[in-house]
Design a protein around this motif. Sequence first.
Motif, PDB file in Angstrom:
ATOM      1  N   GLY A   1      -2.387  -8.725  -1.148  1.00 26.13           N
ATOM      2  CA  GLY A   1      -2.456  -7.282  -0.934  1.00 26.13           C
ATOM      3  C   GLY A   1      -1.077  -6.639  -0.941  1.00 26.13           C
ATOM      4  N   ILE A   2      -0.129  -7.256  -0.219  1.00 26.41           N
ATOM      5  CA  ILE A   2       1.227  -6.711  -0.166  1.00 26.41           C
ATOM      6  C   ILE A   2       1.898  -6.792  -1.539  1.00 26.41           C
ATOM      7  CG2 ILE A   2       3.529  -7.057   0.820  1.00 26.41           C
ATOM      8  CD1 ILE A   2       2.141  -7.969   3.414  1.00 26.41           C
ATOM      9  N   ILE A   3       1.689  -7.912  -2.239  1.00 29.26           N
ATOM     10  CA  ILE A   3       2.270  -8.060  -3.583  1.00 29.26           C
ATOM     11  C   ILE A   3       1.689  -7.008  -4.528  1.00 29.26           C
ATOM     12  CG2 ILE A   3       2.367  -9.564  -5.617  1.00 29.26           C
ATOM     13  CD1 ILE A   3       4.291 -10.382  -3.391  1.00 29.26           C
ATOM     14  N   PHE A   4       0.369  -6.811  -4.471  1.00 32.94           N
ATOM     15  CA  PHE A   4      -0.274  -5.791  -5.309  1.00 32.94           C
ATOM     16  C   PHE A   4       0.272  -4.401  -4.991  1.00 32.94           C
ATOM     17  CE2 PHE A   4      -4.556  -8.098  -6.333  1.00 32.94           C
ATOM     18  CZ  PHE A   4      -3.854  -8.963  -7.159  1.00 32.94           C
ATOM     19  N   LEU A   5       0.478  -4.125  -3.697  1.00 33.48           N
ATOM     20  CA  LEU A   5       0.983  -2.814  -3.279  1.00 33.48           C
ATOM     21  C   LEU A   5       2.390  -2.584  -3.824  1.00 33.48           C
ATOM     22  CD1 LEU A   5       0.718  -0.236  -1.602  1.00 33.48           C
ATOM     23  CD2 LEU A   5       1.475  -1.543   0.403  1.00 33.48           C
ATOM     24  N   ILE A   6       3.257  -3.568  -3.653  1.00 32.18           N
ATOM     25  CA  ILE A   6       4.636  -3.442  -4.145  1.00 32.18           C
ATOM     26  C   ILE A   6       4.650  -3.301  -5.664  1.00 32.18           C
ATOM     27  CG2 ILE A   6       6.821  -4.684  -4.420  1.00 32.18           C
ATOM     28  CD1 ILE A   6       6.301  -5.910  -1.638  1.00 32.18           C
TER      29      ILE A   6
ATOM     30  N   SER B   1      -5.138   2.958 -14.412  1.00 33.52           N
ATOM     31  CA  SER B   1      -6.440   2.407 -14.005  1.00 33.52           C
ATOM     32  C   SER B   1      -6.268   1.067 -13.319  1.00 33.52           C
ATOM     33  CB  SER B   1      -7.355   2.246 -15.226  1.00 33.52           C
ATOM     34  OG  SER B   1      -7.549   3.467 -15.890  1.00 33.52           O
ATOM     35  N   VAL B   2      -5.397   0.222 -13.906  1.00 30.50           N
ATOM     36  CA  VAL B   2      -5.137  -1.097 -13.310  1.00 30.50           C
ATOM     37  C   VAL B   2      -4.477  -0.938 -11.944  1.00 30.50           C
ATOM     38  CG1 VAL B   2      -3.839  -3.249 -13.570  1.00 30.50           C
ATOM     39  CG2 VAL B   2      -4.970  -2.244 -15.552  1.00 30.50           C
ATOM     40  N   ILE B   3      -3.525  -0.024 -11.838  1.00 33.40           N
ATOM     41  CA  ILE B   3      -2.843   0.232 -10.567  1.00 33.40           C
ATOM     42  C   ILE B   3      -3.849   0.708  -9.521  1.00 33.40           C
ATOM     43  CG2 ILE B   3      -1.233   1.822  -9.415  1.00 33.40           C
ATOM     44  CD1 ILE B   3       0.459   1.639 -12.028  1.00 33.40           C
ATOM     45  N   CYS B   4      -4.727   1.615  -9.917  1.00 28.26           N
ATOM     46  CA  CYS B   4      -5.757   2.129  -9.005  1.00 28.26           C
ATOM     47  C   CYS B   4      -6.625   0.991  -8.468  1.00 28.26           C
ATOM     48  CB  CYS B   4      -6.625   3.163  -9.731  1.00 28.26           C
ATOM     49  SG  CYS B   4      -8.016   3.769  -8.761  1.00 28.26           S
ATOM     50  N   LEU B   5      -7.050   0.085  -9.343  1.00 28.86           N
ATOM     51  CA  LEU B   5      -7.901  -1.034  -8.927  1.00 28.86           C
ATOM     52  C   LEU B   5      -7.129  -2.009  -8.041  1.00 28.86           C
ATOM     53  CD1 LEU B   5      -9.777  -1.647 -12.309  1.00 28.86           C
ATOM     54  CD2 LEU B   5     -10.710  -0.607 -10.232  1.00 28.86           C
ATOM     55  N   MET B   6      -5.844  -2.226  -8.341  1.00 31.91           N
ATOM     56  CA  MET B   6      -5.026  -3.090  -7.491  1.00 31.91           C
ATOM     57  C   MET B   6      -4.840  -2.481  -6.104  1.00 31.91           C
ATOM     58  SD  MET B   6      -2.113  -4.334 -10.218  1.00 31.91           S
ATOM     59  CE  MET B   6      -1.118  -5.187  -9.010  1.00 31.91           C
ATOM     60  N   LEU B   7      -4.622  -1.183  -6.047  1.00 33.60           N
ATOM     61  CA  LEU B   7      -4.476  -0.500  -4.760  1.00 33.60           C
ATOM     62  C   LEU B   7      -5.788  -0.528  -3.976  1.00 33.60           C
ATOM     63  CD1 LEU B   7      -2.332   2.606  -5.783  1.00 33.60           C
ATOM     64  CD2 LEU B   7      -1.599   0.633  -4.438  1.00 33.60           C
ATOM     65  N   PHE B   8      -6.902  -0.403  -4.692  1.00 30.16           N
ATOM     66  CA  PHE B   8      -8.216  -0.483  -4.057  1.00 30.16           C
ATOM     67  C   PHE B   8      -8.405  -1.851  -3.390  1.00 30.16           C
ATOM     68  CE2 PHE B   8     -12.448  -2.352  -5.214  1.00 30.16           C
ATOM     69  CZ  PHE B   8     -13.137  -1.878  -4.115  1.00 30.16           C
ATOM     70  N   ILE B   9      -8.081  -2.915  -4.110  1.00 28.94           N
ATOM     71  CA  ILE B   9      -8.202  -4.265  -3.558  1.00 28.94           C
ATOM     72  C   ILE B   9      -7.279  -4.423  -2.342  1.00 28.94           C
ATOM     73  CG2 ILE B   9      -7.773  -6.718  -4.024  1.00 28.94           C
ATOM     74  CD1 ILE B   9      -8.548  -6.119  -6.964  1.00 28.94           C
ATOM     75  N   THR B  10      -6.069  -3.876  -2.453  1.00 24.90           N
ATOM     76  CA  THR B  10      -5.110  -3.947  -1.352  1.00 24.90           C
ATOM     77  C   THR B  10      -5.642  -3.272  -0.101  1.00 24.90           C
ATOM     78  OG1 THR B  10      -3.250  -3.965  -2.897  1.00 24.90           O
ATOM     79  CG2 THR B  10      -2.772  -3.316  -0.635  1.00 24.90           C
ATOM     80  N   ILE B  11      -6.123  -2.042  -0.249  1.00 31.60           N
ATOM     81  CA  ILE B  11      -6.629  -1.286   0.903  1.00 31.60           C
ATOM     82  C   ILE B  11      -7.832  -1.991   1.512  1.00 31.60           C
ATOM     83  CG2 ILE B  11      -7.683   0.900   1.640  1.00 31.60           C
ATOM     84  CD1 ILE B  11      -6.083   2.250  -0.652  1.00 31.60           C
ATOM     85  N   LEU B  12      -8.746  -2.454   0.674  1.00 26.63           N
ATOM     86  CA  LEU B  12      -9.964  -3.119   1.156  1.00 26.63           C
ATOM     87  C   LEU B  12      -9.623  -4.388   1.929  1.00 26.63           C
ATOM     88  CD1 LEU B  12     -13.060  -3.336   1.219  1.00 26.63           C
ATOM     89  CD2 LEU B  12     -12.927  -4.571  -0.960  1.00 26.63           C
ATOM     90  N   VAL B  13      -8.765  -5.223   1.349  1.00 25.26           N
ATOM     91  CA  VAL B  13      -8.430  -6.502   1.982  1.00 25.26           C
ATOM     92  C   VAL B  13      -7.672  -6.294   3.286  1.00 25.26           C
ATOM     93  CG1 VAL B  13      -7.039  -8.592   1.738  1.00 25.26           C
ATOM     94  CG2 VAL B  13      -8.466  -7.834  -0.158  1.00 25.26           C
ATOM     95  N   LEU B  14      -6.647  -5.426   3.255  1.00 26.38           N
ATOM     96  CA  LEU B  14      -5.826  -5.231   4.441  1.00 26.38           C
ATOM     97  C   LEU B  14      -6.571  -4.514   5.560  1.00 26.38           C
ATOM     98  CD1 LEU B  14      -2.341  -4.284   2.915  1.00 26.38           C
ATOM     99  CD2 LEU B  14      -3.170  -6.518   3.646  1.00 26.38           C
ATOM    100  N   SER B  15      -7.438  -3.579   5.223  1.00 23.33           N
ATOM    101  CA  SER B  15      -8.120  -2.789   6.254  1.00 23.33           C
ATOM    102  C   SER B  15      -9.303  -3.518   6.877  1.00 23.33           C
ATOM    103  CB  SER B  15      -8.588  -1.442   5.684  1.00 23.33           C
ATOM    104  OG  SER B  15      -9.500  -1.641   4.624  1.00 23.33           O
ATOM    105  N   THR B  16      -9.845  -4.530   6.189  1.00 19.74           N
ATOM    106  CA  THR B  16     -11.002  -5.248   6.746  1.00 19.74           C
ATOM    107  C   THR B  16     -10.692  -6.700   7.116  1.00 19.74           C
ATOM    108  OG1 THR B  16     -11.777  -5.922   4.536  1.00 19.74           O
ATOM    109  CG2 THR B  16     -12.627  -3.848   5.422  1.00 19.74           C
ATOM    110  N   GLY B  17      -9.553  -7.229   6.620  1.00 19.58           N
ATOM    111  CA  GLY B  17      -9.272  -8.654   6.784  1.00 19.58           C
ATOM    112  C   GLY B  17      -9.252  -9.131   8.217  1.00 19.58           C
ATOM    113  N   ILE B  18      -8.420  -8.499   9.063  1.00 14.42           N
ATOM    114  CA  ILE B  18      -8.287  -8.933  10.455  1.00 14.42           C
ATOM    115  C   ILE B  18      -9.597  -8.743  11.200  1.00 14.42           C
ATOM    116  CG2 ILE B  18      -7.104  -8.470  12.629  1.00 14.42           C
ATOM    117  CD1 ILE B  18      -4.636  -7.696  10.992  1.00 14.42           C
ATOM    118  N   SER B  19     -10.279  -7.609  10.952  1.00 17.64           N
ATOM    119  CA  SER B  19     -11.550  -7.344  11.627  1.00 17.64           C
ATOM    120  C   SER B  19     -12.626  -8.347  11.221  1.00 17.64           C
ATOM    121  CB  SER B  19     -12.027  -5.922  11.304  1.00 17.64           C
ATOM    122  OG  SER B  19     -11.097  -4.979  11.774  1.00 17.64           O
TER     123      SER B  19
END
Length: 663
Positions: free
Chosen positions: A548-553, A293-311
């Motif tokens: 995001g990268i740290i959470f992903l790794i 569950s914790v991994i899922c939430l960390m991956l969610f934060i990673t995807i959200l931040v990385l996919s919307t950050g630059i935009s």
Amino acid sequence: MYSKIAINNIKKSYKDYTIYFLTLILAVCIFYSFNSIDSQKALIDVKSSNAKYISRLMEMMSGVSVFVSMILGSLILYANNFLIKKRKKELGIYMSLGMGKGKVSRILVAETLIVGIISLIVGLILGMGTSQVLSIFTLKLFETPINEYRFAVSTSAIGKTILYFGIMFLLVMIFNVFVISKYKIIDLLTAGRKNENIKFKNSFTYLLAFILCVVLLGFTYKSILKIGLDTRNPMFKPLIVLSVVSTVLFFFSLSGVMLYIVNRNKNVYLKGLNIFVVKQISSKVNTNFISMSVICLMLFITILVLSTGISLKKDFEAGLEKEAPFDASITVYNNSKKNNLEDVLAKVNFKTSKNEKYAAYNEYLSGVKVGGLLSITDEEHKDDKVSFVKISDYNKMLKLRGKKEISLNKDEVLLMSNYNEMVKLAHGKLKSNKKVNIKGKEYLVKNDKIIEENLGNDIVQDTYLTIVINDEILPKSNKICRSILNVMYSNKNREQNNKKYSEIHENLLNHKYKGLSISDMNAYSKDDIYSSEKGGTTAVLFIGIYLGIIFLITSMAVLALQQLSEASDSIERYKALKRIGANKKMIDKTIFIQTFMYFSLPVTLAIIHSIIAISVVNGEMSKFNQIDIRFSALTTALLFIAVYVGYFYTTYTGYKNIVKNNI
């Protein structure tokens, strides 16, 4: 002697160390890269000429790095615990041959030291290469010419990396000594024979939890799409809590539901080694549902931040031209005859300059509401208020900016707004009918498209809906809601001129005008707004990408270590499979399916969470500007796939080797 044994152990078990090495090297590489961005000469020049926001970014990065080091330290301890667990029998043999716990501890300390030094060296070398790519990316973010790029190595970042990871490895050494001191020889020698005792609850309990989870997720998704990012809404925080609870419920109930569904379909359940695969996956999910569950939430934060950050950064900065059309502005709110713009400027000792051109205007309360003006019934906007600006004042603003002035007939008006949602509503109205009703009288909207700009500098796009009208139409009784002095500089003394408005802004923040009986006001120069906005968005983006990268790794490493740990625990089960006739190909297939499913479950739910969250973020930002997340999403997908495939393949290979070497 101890170092020689340690080196031989590492050589002998290098395949077992693969995940450990990979995680350590990536961690060192990323840590160094993000802490070395200020070593680039072009950025040092930017820092000395402009701003404070590069040094502020580095201060924030230093603070975040402490948090990151805690995450990585926990991960390294977790990985080290896996290695100790896997080598219990080996350590037990050392003790049974007469080696004391102290000597065993020295071997482990030597191994940790060797692994740490190798990881640091390789990670720093890779980090030096990665940091150059990051430097180019940084130069682009700060709009510095790429030809200013120079290869650079940061000695301070090297020192910080060695210090932080040195502390981590020291903690690992202490942990190893402590763990060894607690073990008994009999426990170490028989560790491989102990199987995990998995207790499954009644199937009805899991089905009920799963149904509740689906209902909660559906309700949360629907509600969050409705209220958006309105943190003032009383439902916002409870919805965040519900999303976390439903995620935990999902993984809690998943093992029982999988068993129930597959068990009902005998053709699937009894085919090949499916019974074994389903039992293996279910038992592991049942044991690790909290961590998943914790991994899922960390991956969610990673995807959200990385996919919307630059935009999001581009979106915020795209609005800067609308936010700051003048070189500087001073705004006084809730104006009155006793405390008008001229009086306020005199109180703050504002002095004009020969290098500046000035023009002031008033904005008036109209008493008109959006619903009546645009003939809409939209509940969210129909009662919102509209403001008036005189055409003579508006033309003064146009003239100050060197633009052509506009004339209005008696029955004509102009509409202004830079709030994207309002612009859409107004355009919808103008397509069908260009006439608007103002206090019982119809007027023709002269402009075909809504004028999307501020009439003064502000840190936001603050023209909600403004009507530009002929001077004689405005009743004298209408109250002024704000007065703005706008300024344009000559090409000389720009920095000196900016300083004057920055000082007023700083004095306001420090309450130095508190005793002057001044109503609310602000002062912004265009350069300060640009600097602040770009500095803020860049800092948030950098920190988001870093975490995001740290959470992903971290997430991928924990999934990998859990699977490898499960391989060590299940050796007896694989031996049983081999005894009943399962060949190597069949066993490898079960390992592939288990690893793939275990890696995919948290990722799949994280992606579903992310789709909803990205829709909400896009919807919120589209109220101001249209954003395009295709580039960010593609970059995120490529990074995600690279890390996912790398850890998945390494885990699958490691799992196969553990099973192969023990059956």
